[in-house]
Motif scaffolding. Structure first.
Motif, PDB file in Angstrom:
ATOM      1  N   VAL A  46       0.815  -1.293   0.035  1.00 43.72           N
ATOM      2  CA  VAL A  46      -0.152   0.045  -0.045  1.00 43.72           C
ATOM      3  C   VAL A  46       0.708   1.381   0.261  1.00 43.72           C
ATOM      4  O   VAL A  46       0.556   2.373  -0.629  1.00 43.72           O
ATOM      5  CB  VAL A  46      -1.188  -0.145   1.361  1.00 43.72           C
ATOM      6  N   THR A  47       1.875   1.339   0.748  1.00 41.50           N
ATOM      7  CA  THR A  47       2.828   2.295   0.523  1.00 41.50           C
ATOM      8  C   THR A  47       3.551   2.566  -0.483  1.00 41.50           C
ATOM      9  O   THR A  47       3.752   3.958  -0.991  1.00 41.50           O
ATOM     10  CB  THR A  47       3.738   2.210   1.695  1.00 41.50           C
ATOM     11  N   ALA A  48       3.965   1.417  -1.120  1.00 39.68           N
ATOM     12  CA  ALA A  48       4.484   1.801  -2.531  1.00 39.68           C
ATOM     13  C   ALA A  48       3.442   2.248  -3.782  1.00 39.68           C
ATOM     14  O   ALA A  48       3.889   3.088  -4.129  1.00 39.68           O
ATOM     15  CB  ALA A  48       4.977   0.411  -2.988  1.00 39.68           C
ATOM     16  N   TRP A  49       2.292   1.896  -3.634  1.00 39.52           N
ATOM     17  CA  TRP A  49       1.253   2.410  -4.339  1.00 39.52           C
ATOM     18  C   TRP A  49       0.916   3.735  -4.048  1.00 39.52           C
ATOM     19  O   TRP A  49       0.875   4.523  -4.931  1.00 39.52           O
ATOM     20  CB  TRP A  49      -0.135   1.409  -4.288  1.00 39.52           C
ATOM     21  N   ALA A  50       0.874   4.081  -2.916  1.00 37.28           N
ATOM     22  CA  ALA A  50       0.674   5.812  -2.346  1.00 37.28           C
ATOM     23  C   ALA A  50       1.804   6.364  -2.850  1.00 37.28           C
ATOM     24  O   ALA A  50       1.582   7.414  -3.343  1.00 37.28           O
ATOM     25  CB  ALA A  50       0.460   5.592  -0.984  1.00 37.28           C
ATOM     26  N   GLY A  51       3.176   5.855  -2.724  1.00 34.42           N
ATOM     27  CA  GLY A  51       4.315   6.393  -3.187  1.00 34.42           C
ATOM     28  C   GLY A  51       4.109   6.954  -4.879  1.00 34.42           C
ATOM     29  O   GLY A  51       4.588   8.027  -5.240  1.00 34.42           O
ATOM     30  N   ASP A  52       3.710   5.881  -5.384  1.00 31.58           N
ATOM     31  CA  ASP A  52       3.334   6.327  -6.986  1.00 31.58           C
ATOM     32  C   ASP A  52       2.352   7.476  -7.171  1.00 31.58           C
ATOM     33  O   ASP A  52       2.746   8.170  -7.949  1.00 31.58           O
ATOM     34  CB  ASP A  52       3.229   5.022  -7.695  1.00 31.58           C
ATOM     35  N   ARG A  53       1.477   7.300  -6.438  1.00 29.00           N
ATOM     36  CA  ARG A  53       0.249   8.021  -6.696  1.00 29.00           C
ATOM     37  C   ARG A  53       0.254   9.464  -6.262  1.00 29.00           C
ATOM     38  O   ARG A  53      -0.075  10.232  -6.881  1.00 29.00           O
ATOM     39  CB  ARG A  53      -0.951   7.444  -6.166  1.00 29.00           C
ATOM     40  N   PHE A  54       0.712   9.614  -4.905  1.00 27.73           N
ATOM     41  CA  PHE A  54       0.881  10.927  -4.277  1.00 27.73           C
ATOM     42  C   PHE A  54       2.352  11.444  -3.930  1.00 27.73           C
ATOM     43  O   PHE A  54       2.330  12.674  -3.396  1.00 27.73           O
ATOM     44  CB  PHE A  54       0.081  10.694  -2.724  1.00 27.73           C
ATOM     45  N   GLY A  55       3.255  10.740  -4.262  1.00 30.11           N
ATOM     46  CA  GLY A  55       4.562  11.197  -4.002  1.00 30.11           C
ATOM     47  C   GLY A  55       5.173  10.309  -2.787  1.00 30.11           C
ATOM     48  O   GLY A  55       4.316  10.052  -1.851  1.00 30.11           O
ATOM     49  N   ALA A  56       6.450  10.410  -2.675  1.00 27.29           N
ATOM     50  CA  ALA A  56       7.094   9.849  -1.683  1.00 27.29           C
ATOM     51  C   ALA A  56       7.014  10.304  -0.248  1.00 27.29           C
ATOM     52  O   ALA A  56       6.773   9.730   0.538  1.00 27.29           O
ATOM     53  CB  ALA A  56       8.859   9.757  -2.014  1.00 27.29           C
ATOM     54  N   PRO A  78       4.770  12.553   1.078  1.00 30.04           N
ATOM     55  CA  PRO A  78       3.480  12.787   1.727  1.00 30.04           C
ATOM     56  C   PRO A  78       3.138  11.098   2.136  1.00 30.04           C
ATOM     57  O   PRO A  78       2.799  10.954   3.192  1.00 30.04           O
ATOM     58  CB  PRO A  78       2.410  13.081   0.932  1.00 30.04           C
ATOM     59  N   SER A  79       3.420   9.785   1.486  1.00 34.04           N
ATOM     60  CA  SER A  79       2.993   8.818   1.798  1.00 34.04           C
ATOM     61  C   SER A  79       4.085   8.257   2.689  1.00 34.04           C
ATOM     62  O   SER A  79       3.677   7.400   3.724  1.00 34.04           O
ATOM     63  CB  SER A  79       3.112   7.811   0.317  1.00 34.04           C
ATOM     64  N   SER A  80       5.372   8.444   2.692  1.00 32.60           N
ATOM     65  CA  SER A  80       6.137   8.065   3.760  1.00 32.60           C
ATOM     66  C   SER A  80       5.879   8.778   5.011  1.00 32.60           C
ATOM     67  O   SER A  80       5.816   8.111   6.139  1.00 32.60           O
ATOM     68  CB  SER A  80       7.698   8.732   3.490  1.00 32.60           C
ATOM     69  N   THR A  81       5.450  10.154   5.184  1.00 32.12           N
ATOM     70  CA  THR A  81       4.963  10.681   6.303  1.00 32.12           C
ATOM     71  C   THR A  81       3.772   9.963   6.979  1.00 32.12           C
ATOM     72  O   THR A  81       3.732   9.716   8.365  1.00 32.12           O
ATOM     73  CB  THR A  81       4.660  12.045   6.064  1.00 32.12           C
ATOM     74  N   VAL A  82       2.773   9.609   6.187  1.00 34.57           N
ATOM     75  CA  VAL A  82       1.430   8.847   6.727  1.00 34.57           C
ATOM     76  C   VAL A  82       2.111   7.633   7.159  1.00 34.57           C
ATOM     77  O   VAL A  82       1.316   6.947   8.113  1.00 34.57           O
ATOM     78  CB  VAL A  82       0.343   8.824   5.505  1.00 34.57           C
ATOM     79  N   ALA A  83       2.753   6.786   6.355  1.00 35.77           N
ATOM     80  CA  ALA A  83       3.032   5.505   6.949  1.00 35.77           C
ATOM     81  C   ALA A  83       3.773   5.641   8.066  1.00 35.77           C
ATOM     82  O   ALA A  83       3.445   4.793   9.241  1.00 35.77           O
ATOM     83  CB  ALA A  83       4.039   4.672   5.684  1.00 35.77           C
ATOM     84  N   ALA A  84       4.530   6.418   8.439  1.00 37.93           N
ATOM     85  CA  ALA A  84       5.412   6.583   9.536  1.00 37.93           C
ATOM     86  C   ALA A  84       4.332   6.929  10.953  1.00 37.93           C
ATOM     87  O   ALA A  84       4.316   6.621  11.934  1.00 37.93           O
ATOM     88  CB  ALA A  84       6.414   7.713   9.458  1.00 37.93           C
TER      89      ALA A  84
END
Length: 60
Positions: free
Chosen positions: A32-42, A44-50
């Protein structure tokens, strides 16, 4: 972690189920984090994942 859970009095089956759920959750979270990184950028998705990981660790 399973040995720590077993030391608190849970049986081996419960500890192995917890370990399996933890690892399956990690795999699903990575996908899910890899998909979100592609869709929304690295960033924001890294921040939400953390944030989600921090909350999950606090709950455990």
């Amino acid at each position: 972690m399973p040995s720590l859970i077993e030391q608190t009095g849970y049986d081996l089956g419960s500890t192995l189920t917890f370990a399996l759920a933890l690892n399956l959750g990690a795999v699903a979270g990575s996908v899910v984090t890899a998909w979100a990184g592609d869709r929304f950028g690295a960033a924001p998705s890294s921040t939400v994942a953390a944030l989600i990981a921090g909350i999950a660790l606090a709950v455990i």
